[in-house]
Scaffold this active site. Sequence first.
Site, PDB file in Angstrom:
ATOM      1  CE  LYS A  49      -3.839  -2.491   2.085  1.00 33.75           C
ATOM      2  NZ  LYS A  49      -4.642  -2.852   3.272  1.00 33.75           N
TER       3      LYS A  49
ATOM      4  CD  GLN B 119      -3.552  -4.626   6.305  1.00 33.20           C
ATOM      5  OE1 GLN B 119      -3.699  -3.557   5.727  1.00 33.20           O
ATOM      6  NE2 GLN B 119      -3.919  -5.783   5.764  1.00 33.20           N
TER       7      GLN B 119
ATOM      8  CG  ASP C 164      -9.553  -0.535   4.764  1.00 34.34           C
ATOM      9  OD1 ASP C 164      -9.189  -0.934   3.646  1.00 34.34           O
ATOM     10  OD2 ASP C 164      -8.897  -0.688   5.810  1.00 34.34           O
TER      11      ASP C 164
END
Length: 291
Positions: free
Chosen positions: A52, A96, A119
Site C-alpha cells: 500500500k 490493517q 477501507d
Amino acid sequence: MQLIDGKSTAQKIKQQIAQQVDEMIAKGARRPHLAAILVGHDGGSETYVANKVKACKECGFKSTLIRFEDNISEDTLLQSIHSLNNDSEVDGFIVQLPLPKHINEQHIIEAIDYRKDVDGFHPINVGRMMIGLPCFKSATPAGILTLLETYNIPTRGANCVVLGRSNIVGKPVAVMLMQKAIPGNCTVTVCHSATPNIKEICRNADIIIAALGSPKFLTADMVKEGATIIDVGTTRVPANTPKGFKLSGDVDFENVAHKCAYISPVPGGVGPMTIVSLMQNTLLAATHAIY
Ligand code: GUN
C-alpha cells in the site's frame, strides 16, 4: 480462456491517478495523504501494508505508516485513531486487519471517522453501499467489479455465486453484484460453511467469486463450461521457494482454467486491484468527492 490480469489493470489505473494528482498539484492542491496503522508483525499484513505504501508512491500520494507492537492496548490504539480523525493533513487512513485478539476489531472500525474510512469498513459506509448511496466502497469488492467492467464480462442477469460471507469480501461483493447498476444486476447466491449443496450451486454459476480462504477449494467438477472465475484466496502454503511459502488461491487453477471463459490468477489477479481501489478511495477522500 482469457486470463484476467489484475496487475496490468492496476498499473494502468495507478498511472491515471498519478496524472490526476499532477494536475491537482499544478493547481495548488495538497498531495493526497493516506495513513496506515499496522499492529504487530504478521507476515501477510506486513506485505499488504508495504504494498500500500509503495502504491501511494506510484500514485504521487504522501503516506504515513504508524506501527505498534501487538501488546498495544485498545485505548492507545483508539487514541491514535482519534488523532488521525482530527489531523487535517490526513485525507484517509486504514487500520490493517486482523488485530490481536485482545483488541475488539469492531470498536476500532467504528472509531474511524467514516469520512476518512477509505477501507469502507465503517457501518455508515457499509450501510450507504447497501442502499446504493455514494460512499467509500470496500476495496476488494470494488476491485473485483472494476475487473469485471474492464474485461467487459456480462453481469446483467448472470447467475453469480459468492463463496464466503466475510464482512470484508463476501457480503459486500454480493450486495454490489446484485445492485441495479453496471456492473451488477446479477442473481446472487452466497454459499458458506453451512451450505449443503455447494457443488450443484456452483455448477449453475456464470460467475463465481471464491473468497473462502481455503486453498484449491473450487475444483473443475464444480465449474460450468464458459464460466468466469474470480479467485480472492491468498493463503500462505509451505513451498520450496526462498521465503518457504507461496500464495495459494481458493481455485484449483490448473484444472479449472481450461473450462473458463475468464479466470483471475493468484497472485496477480484480485490482490493488486484491492490496493488500487484503496488508492481510488484516497483520491476521492482528498478531493471531497463523497463527503
Ligand atoms: N486485511 C485484509 N484485507 C484488508 C483490507 O482490505 N484492509 C484492511 N485494513 N485490512 C485488511
